[in-house]
Design an enzyme around this catalytic site. Structure first.
Site, PDB file in Angstrom:
ATOM      1  N   PRO A 111       0.816  -1.222   0.000  1.00 53.49           N
ATOM      2  CG  PRO A 111      -0.466  -1.363   1.950  1.00 53.49           C
ATOM      3  CD  PRO A 111       0.608  -2.043   1.191  1.00 53.49           C
ATOM      4  CD  GLU A 142       0.045  -5.858  10.751  1.00 51.78           C
ATOM      5  OE1 GLU A 142       0.327  -7.064  10.900  1.00 51.78           O
ATOM      6  OE2 GLU A 142      -1.087  -5.459  10.461  1.00 51.78           O
ATOM      7  NE  ARG A 163      -7.045  -6.462 -21.028  1.00 52.75           N
ATOM      8  CZ  ARG A 163      -7.376  -5.503 -21.884  1.00 52.75           C
ATOM      9  NH1 ARG A 163      -6.643  -4.408 -21.948  1.00 52.75           N
ATOM     10  NH2 ARG A 163      -8.408  -5.634 -22.667  1.00 52.75           N
ATOM     11  CG  ASP A 187      -8.688  -1.718 -23.509  1.00 53.08           C
ATOM     12  OD1 ASP A 187      -9.683  -2.104 -24.135  1.00 53.08           O
ATOM     13  OD2 ASP A 187      -7.768  -2.465 -23.132  1.00 53.08           O
TER      14      ASP A 187
HETATM   15 CL1  6GU Z   1      -0.212  -3.715  -3.660  1.00 49.42          CL
HETATM   16  N1  6GU Z   1      -0.986  -4.315  -1.220  1.00 49.42           N
HETATM   17  C1  6GU Z   1      -1.768  -4.161  -0.141  1.00 49.42           C
HETATM   18  N2  6GU Z   1      -1.562  -4.940   0.924  1.00 49.42           N
HETATM   19  N3  6GU Z   1      -2.771  -3.289  -0.083  1.00 49.42           N
HETATM   20  C2  6GU Z   1      -2.961  -2.540  -1.155  1.00 49.42           C
HETATM   21  C3  6GU Z   1      -2.171  -2.642  -2.313  1.00 49.42           C
HETATM   22  C4  6GU Z   1      -1.172  -3.549  -2.308  1.00 49.42           C
HETATM   23  N4  6GU Z   1      -2.617  -1.745  -3.201  1.00 49.42           N
HETATM   24  C5  6GU Z   1      -3.634  -1.130  -2.617  1.00 49.42           C
HETATM   25  N5  6GU Z   1      -3.843  -1.597  -1.388  1.00 49.42           N
END
Ligand code: 6GU
Length: 237
Positions: A94, A122, A160, A175
């Protein structure tokens, strides 16, 4: 292209790469996808892949040793400056850079070997990021329990775009996002479904008018759902 996925939940991926365009691309030899269990690279007798965070706090952190061993096995080195040309080692987290169509295109055009490390718990020991990872990537502003769904999303969006992965050359160019707008609405038969009819313009065979209508509808859809694509500002929150 070769795609390797490193995960502590290999079964999560099941048959996810065995359908539609990805399946066809695999059968055509356009892409090879392999999923690897990080635990198989653990060397201690308990096959430990995670441990408690230094400094305290909740949750567990993925240990560096098995991930370094896996990357060395897959790329030949655990020095990110020494990877073979075309190699990308992607950490799904994230905290990563937002994954966009432009990044999918760049990977599809430039990379020949993509290794995706699925973060869990974590986090992942930061030395993985510092020494192995070429690209730390997130798929959006929400928290997933792990990087596995993100690895599927990213693999799909890249495969793709590989040459000959789609039926016709124009499909990817049309697209959503590739032109900076969302896609226009589409209709198929019946022309009258329970009294809900298809826009007349699509039935009249005037291709200039149809293209104009499609552009206007794409603009309208983008204005409604993704004003940020037009203004650079985010309409929500
Ligand atoms: Cl790549 N990993 C995690 N754990 N949460 C996320 C993410 C990735 N992308 C958005 N939220």
């Amino acid at each position: 292209m070769k795609i390797d996925v490193l995960t502590i939940f290999p079964e999560f991926f099941g048959q996810v790469f065995d359908f539609g365009i990805i399946r066809r691309a695999k059968l055509a030899g356009i892409v090879e996808i392999n999923v690897h269990d990080i635990r198989e690279y653990a060397t201690d007798k308990h096959k430990m892949v995670d441990d408690r965070p230094f400094g305290g706090g909740d949750g567990m952190v993925l240990k560096p040793e098995p991930i370094f061993a896996a990357i060395e096995n897959l790329t030949g080195t655990c020095d990110r400056d020494a990877y073979p040309a075309g190699t990308r080692v992607v950490l799904l987290s994230p905290q990563g850079k937002p994954f966009k169509q432009a990044m999918a295109k760049e990977f599809a055009d430039d990379a020949t070997h993509i290794v995706m490390i699925c973060g869990r718990y974590e986090g992942v020991d930061e030395r993985v990021n510092d020494l192995l990872v070429t690209d730390e990537v997130s798929i959006g502003d929400y928290v997933l329990s792990g990087g596995e769904p993100a690895a599927i999303v990213i693999a799909d969006s890249i495969v793709r775009l590989l040459p000959n992965a789609l039926g016709s050359d124009t499909s990817a160019a049309n697209d959503s996002f590739s032109g900076g707008l969302l896609d226009c609405p589409h209709y198929t038969r019946p022309a009258d479904f329970r009294g809900y009819t298809v826009p007349e313009v699509l039935l009249n065979g005037n291709h200039a008018e149809i293209e104009k209508w499609r552009f206007e509808k794409a603009l309208e859809k983008t204005r409604q759902n993704r004003i940020d694509l037009l203004t650079g500002e985010n309409g929500e929150m």
